[in-house]
Design a protein around this motif. Structure first.
Motif, PDB file in Angstrom:
ATOM      1  N   CYS A 153       0.832  -1.213   0.000  1.00 35.03           N
ATOM      2  CA  CYS A 153       0.000   0.000   0.000  1.00 35.03           C
ATOM      3  C   CYS A 153       0.862   1.257   0.000  1.00 35.03           C
ATOM      4  O   CYS A 153       0.470   2.278  -0.583  1.00 35.03           O
TER       5      CYS A 153
ATOM      6  N   THR B  79      -5.053   6.086  -0.745  1.00 37.49           N
ATOM      7  CA  THR B  79      -4.944   4.660  -1.029  1.00 37.49           C
ATOM      8  C   THR B  79      -5.878   3.899  -0.108  1.00 37.49           C
ATOM      9  O   THR B  79      -5.821   4.049   1.122  1.00 37.49           O
TER      10      THR B  79
ATOM     11  N   VAL C 236      -7.074   0.526   1.550  1.00 38.19           N
ATOM     12  CA  VAL C 236      -6.550  -0.783   1.915  1.00 38.19           C
ATOM     13  C   VAL C 236      -7.590  -1.602   2.678  1.00 38.19           C
ATOM     14  O   VAL C 236      -7.790  -2.779   2.418  1.00 38.19           O
TER      15      VAL C 236
END
Length: 363
Positions: free
Chosen positions: A162, A270, A272
């Motif tokens: 990530c 991002t 995750v």
């Protein structure tokens, strides 16, 4: 005299709230596989969700299944075609195995291979005494790396992936949303990759105290009474700026929204954490501010980096482990992880006597 039968005990989920430790058949390695005597298996949130809810996201329990995928073991037999490992090697086990022939695998993105096999989603896990796995997905551990650290390479690989997907690098300012195990390994990896400042936010102050000991430059405890604008202002004040990169590790809709609102224009969010399939996201806010929304699913080609950071001392992952249990105590271990008993962060199950395969006796 008859030889004593070797049992292969395993932690098996049969359905919602139906977890058992029971004997399963002894596996035999195929030509490209190794037979492993399992040592350490960490409990992941996805394991817990199989017990509590029968699955997570798109992955639902269809039949009874052996849990466990954060793991390490010792090679006790090798298949006919295996040359990279030998009996006695201590290894960390990467649970993702691509088909090796599709366009995704050939591009190095085997984590999104539609035909891939992955522990505890498309195949059985390895919370058991003996388990077979593809030899090229087993990573030999140096003498200074413990079996516990080998098991922790799985969540660390998530952190590597990530951070790579988010573009973390030297001088980055990073916001990590969620101080659970994935949020904490993301913090560790972000700092190791050169992030100048990392702020971690969570609902639980105890988790944030651990984040501080792991190197967080700032932490923020939030509550349901805080408005989004208030939280954004506090994040910016703690970091001295808006974060370049926000990494969402909870899957909660409110945190996805907060990540987009807090990130600097032109920055990256991002995703995750795996949450509800349908979520309300301020996509127009992201659009007009040119915020890139990226996703990170598991990992691909990240185990070598995770292992290197542990082996050379850049990351001390052992601080994440709060509880240790034997395989026969797996039911208790899952309750500890599920309810956060005793300040649980990472719960480790030992399929062999603890320290049996740790030559350096680090733990």
């Amino acid at each position: 005299m008859a030889q004593r039968k070797v049992k292969n005990l395993a932690g098996v989920v049969h359905g919602v709230e139906d977890f058992r430790v029971e004997e399963i058949p002894m596996p035999r390695p195929r030509d490209h596989e190794v037979l492993l005597e399992m040592d350490c298996v960490g409990i992941c949130g996805s394991d817990v969700h199989y017990v509590s809810h029968g699955g997570f996201g798109d992955y639902k329990l269809k039949d009874k299944m052996v849990l466990g995928h954060e793991s390490s073991g010792v090679v006790v037999a090798v298949g006919a075609d295996v040359t990279s490992l030998q009996v006695g090697d201590r290894v960390a086990i990467e649970p993702a195995i691509g088909c090796r022939t599709c366009r995704h695998c050939k591009a190095g993105r085997y984590n999104i291979c539609p035909q891939g096999v992955y522990c505890v989603t498309t195949g059985h896990g390895n919370l058991c005494n003996y388990y077979t796995h593809a030899a090229d997905c087993c990573f030999k551990l140096p003498a200074n790396v413990t079996m516990e650290e080998g098991a922790l390479l799985e969540p660390l690989a998530v952190g590597v992936h990530c951070c790579r997907r988010g573009g973390v690098g030297i001088g980055s300012t990073v916001l990590v949303l969620g101080a659970g195990p994935i949020g904490l390994v993301t913090l560790l990896v972000a700092k190791a990759m050169g992030a100048a400042k990392v702020c971690v936010i969570d609902l639980v102050e105890r988790k944030l105290e651990l984040a501080k000991t792991l190197g967080a430059d700032a932490t923020l405890a939030v509550s349901g009474h805080d408005t989004q604008d208030e939280i954004v202002k506090r994040i910016h004040a703690l970091l001295g700026t808006a974060p370049d990169i926000s990494i969402e590790c909870t899957g909660a809709e409110a945190c996805v929204q907060l990540g987009i609102e807090a990130t600097v224009p032109g920055g990256v969010v991002t995703l995750v954490g795996i949450g509800a399939i349908q979520q309300r996201v301020p996509i127009t806010t992201a659009l007009v501010r040119e915020i890139d929304i990226r996703t990170a699913f598991r990992y691909a080609n990240c185990y070598p980096a995770a292992l290197a950071m542990v082996a050379n001392g850049t990351i001390d992952a052992l601080k994440l482990i709060t509880h240790h249990y034997e395989l026969q105590e797996s039911d208790q271990a899952f309750n500890t992880a599920r309810y956060g008993l005793g300040g649980a962060v990472k719960v480790m199950i030992h399929c062999q006597p603890r320290n049996k395969n740790n030559p350096q006796r680090k733990v």
